[in-house]
Design an enzyme around this catalytic site. Structure first.
Site, PDB file in Angstrom:
ATOM      1  N   SER A 213      15.371  27.338 -32.465  1.00 54.25           N
ATOM      2  CA  SER A 213      15.421  27.120 -30.680  1.00 54.25           C
ATOM      3  C   SER A 213      15.966  28.423 -30.330  1.00 54.25           C
ATOM      4  CB  SER A 213      16.700  26.199 -30.536  1.00 54.25           C
ATOM      5  OG  SER A 213      16.417  25.623 -29.118  1.00 54.25           O
ATOM      6  N   GLU A 334       9.971  16.721 -31.148  1.00 49.44           N
ATOM      7  CA  GLU A 334      11.049  17.767 -30.549  1.00 49.44           C
ATOM      8  C   GLU A 334      12.134  17.086 -29.619  1.00 49.44           C
ATOM      9  OE1 GLU A 334      11.732  20.814 -31.983  1.00 49.44           O
ATOM     10  OE2 GLU A 334      10.195  21.779 -32.897  1.00 49.44           O
ATOM     11  N   HIS A 430      14.541  17.742 -32.578  1.00 48.00           N
ATOM     12  CA  HIS A 430      14.848  19.215 -32.383  1.00 48.00           C
ATOM     13  C   HIS A 430      15.987  19.487 -33.227  1.00 48.00           C
ATOM     14  CE1 HIS A 430      14.381  22.904 -30.419  1.00 48.00           C
ATOM     15  NE2 HIS A 430      15.748  23.061 -29.836  1.00 48.00           N
TER      16      HIS A 430
END
Length: 612
Positions: A213, A334, A430
């Protein structure tokens, strides 16, 4: 009583044998033993960035005398911490946070690969000691012990403390710019690793940086700054791509931010006032960086002409960047944790209408049909948010880098779904892959004990092997595991990361990625090495087009065609055709239709116009 005391003394002495003192350039540190590794937690790599050092480039820590005990994590950097997709938060942290943590199987001259992890959190939250799913997900013991590598996790300044751009800060900077303090923190941490990690058993010529991320954004950005040259030899970007924001625009936002606290006085006086405020007051207005399925980067790195001289795509195309073997990838769902819990078909329609230009909306509706119920609608909603923000941007990075260096690039696509229905419904969300990279899913609330399945174990063994071998050799491929093909601009081959990985496929959601490239006008990268992107040799077309009803199909270069699906502009499938040579729409109303041709591993998209 005396025998007990004697036994206690013996046990204490034996335990003490495992506690090790290691020299660093700033002083000695005392770690502790944890299983078969040594761990050193909370080693300072910079002076506390407080008082006049707030919004200054990080400085080396003052040397200390004696032995510094490094057996507990440092405080997290100041942040307003949200859970993914939630509005609830906690204010936490301390500005004296620039520390790193080390796990190592051996000390001294072991010359082991080094894996330096940069955590995510939208540049405004997160930490090396992050707790998720009931466990510290980046705790490096299992990765170090099972992978025979040195693991390092670092902290860096967050939010306005790490990224504020303002004229008052420019005035006191020798380069005349501001911002990017967090990136300078990361660079100083890597410099510390270069100068000290050999004493902890690490090989300074085999340093891998990896992050997820916002941490992955940092990894991508570190490829492009000359200030990080020579500090790492491999890189891995997880669920991210390099991003650098416009300096002027970010400065305007910084001016507004500072004026929200004090609107009178000179720029330097305003900064002096903000330095007098507690850190909590500077972060209390933060919003969740991931909300409603959309990722917000409220505090980005900026194009300042010093840390970053150009935007990442331009730097890659110039060929003048830190060229190292690269792994990059994303997850198949995600945004499943942060998208709205209930999605109605009308919400998918609204999202497409709001984000896709009219010319591309028929294709978008075909690829992401709103469906007829909440389950179908949510699948498409998550698909849009995932592909537009992660799948396509990962492809762009892989293609652009592979075109501009001889060092190899590997792409993965993480698709693992838990065998338990409750978790399977979330898909590959995610950050999920990090539990398996660090081998910590087995310590999580939903993965411990009988909940830890053979599939979980197979996946974590595979990811451990690939990641650590990449750190060791610059190539993730290792005997006993499925082959991972290199990713080229012309092929987009990848490894599907699941319980039994599959490296036989090329093209991750190609039709969807092509759509999002068209939406933003991305036409590909130019090679500085004279490499030419190879045009797609396989394609589908129709003639006559327009037609009064019968369309002949030209399946150029496509083999193994399984099905043709025809959609109207509302995303409704109106025909599933066999793999013949014609499509008959004689009975359908005039209009534009989208045709998706499916093989075992690819989807080809075409558009037809029906006019009776």
């Amino acid at each position: 009583m005396k025998p007990f005391l004697t036994l206690f003394a013996i046990l204490f002495f034996q335990a003490g044998l495992r506690a090790q003192t290691v020299n660093t350039q700033f002083g000695q540190v005392l770690g502790s033993a944890n299983g078969n590794v040594y761990q050193f937690l909370g080693i300072p790599f910079a002076k506390p960035p407080v008082d006049t050092l707030r919004w200054k480039a990080p400085q080396d820590p003052d040397p200390w005398t004696g032995v510094l005990t490094a057996t507990s994590f440092s405080p997290v950097c100041p942040q307003k911490h949200f859970e993914q997709g939630d509005t609830l938060y906690t204010l936490e942290g301390d500005e004296d946070c620039l520390h790193l943590n080390i796990w190592t199987p051996q000390l001294g001259t072991a010359n082991l690969p080094v894996m330096v992890f940069i955590h995510g959190g939208g540049n405004q939250q997160g930490s090396a000691s992050e707790v998720s799913g009931g466990t510290q997900m980046y705790f490096g013991k299992n990765l170090s012990e099972r992978g025979n590598v040195v693991v390092v996790t670092i902290e860096y300044r967050l939010g306005p403390l790490g990224f504020l751009v303002h004229p008052g800060l420019e005035q006191e900077n020798i380069h005349g710019v501001s911002g990017n303090y967090a990136i300078l923190d990361e660079i100083l941490a890597l410099t510390w690793v270069k100068h000290n990690i050999s004493n902890f058993g690490g090989d300074t010529s085999r340093v891998m940086i990896f992050g997820e991320s916002a941490g992955g954004v940092s990894v991508g950005n570190l490829l492009t700054t000359p200030l990080a040259a020579g500090l790492f030899q491999r890189a891995c970007i997880e669920s991210a791509s390099p991003v650098v924001a416009n300096y002027t625009d970010t400065k305007e936002k910084g001016i507004d931010f500072v004026n929200s606290f004090i609107s009178t006085g000179s720029d330097s006086a305003k900064i002096a006032y903000l330095r007098s405020l507690p850190a909590d007051s500077l972060i209390k207005s933060e919003t969740n960086p991931i909300s409603g399925g959309a990722v917000q980067m409220n505090w980005p790195s900026v194009l300042d002409g010093y840390v970053f001289a150009n935007y990442p795509v331009n730097v890659f195309q110039s060929g003048n960047y830190n060229k190292v073997p690269l792994m990059t990838g994303s997850n198949s769902e995600e945004m499943s944790l942060s998208a709205p819990a209930t999605v109605l078909p009308a919400m998918v329609t609204a999202l497409i209408n709001a984000t896709v230009p009219p010319a591309y909306q028929p294709q978008a509706f075909a690829l992401y049909p709103p469906g007829s119920n909440a389950t179908e609608a949510r699948k498409s909603y998550v698909g849009i948010e995932t592909d537009a923000q992660f799948t396509v941007t990962t492809r762009r990075t892989a293609q652009c880098v592979s075109l501009n260096q001889t060092e190899p690039v590997w792409r993965y696509f993480f698709t693992y779904k838990s065998p338990f229905a409750l978790l399977a419904a979330l898909g590959s969300y995610h950050g999920l892959e990090l539990f398996y990279v660090f081998n910590n899913w087995e310590n999580s609330t939903l993965g411990s004990g009988f909940l830890f399945t053979p599939q979980d174990d197979s996946l974590q063994q595979s990811m451990l092997a690939y990641w650590t071998n990449f750190a060791a050799t610059g190539d993730p491929n290792i005997s006993g595991f499925p082959a991972w093909p290199q990713s080229q601009s012309s092929t987009d081959c990848y490894l599907e990361m699941k319980a039994t990985p599959d490296g036989s496929q090329c093209g991750v959601r190609t039709a969807q990625s092509d759509l999002w490239d068209d939406v933003v006008g991305f036409t590909g990268c130019i090679s500085s090495l004279g490499k030419e992107p190879v045009a797609e040799s396989a394609s589908i077309s129709f003639f006559p087009n327009p037609s009064t009803g019968i369309f002949s199909i030209n399946k150029q270069g496509i083999s193994g065609l399984k099905e043709l699906r025809v959609f109207n502009t509302f995303g409704q499938r109106i025909l599933s055709a066999p793999t013949g040579n014609i499509i008959d729409l004689t009975s359908k109303p005039d209009g534009i239709y989208i045709v998706i041709a499916l093989t075992a591993d690819r989807a080809y998209c075409g558009k037809i116009l029906l006019s009776h």
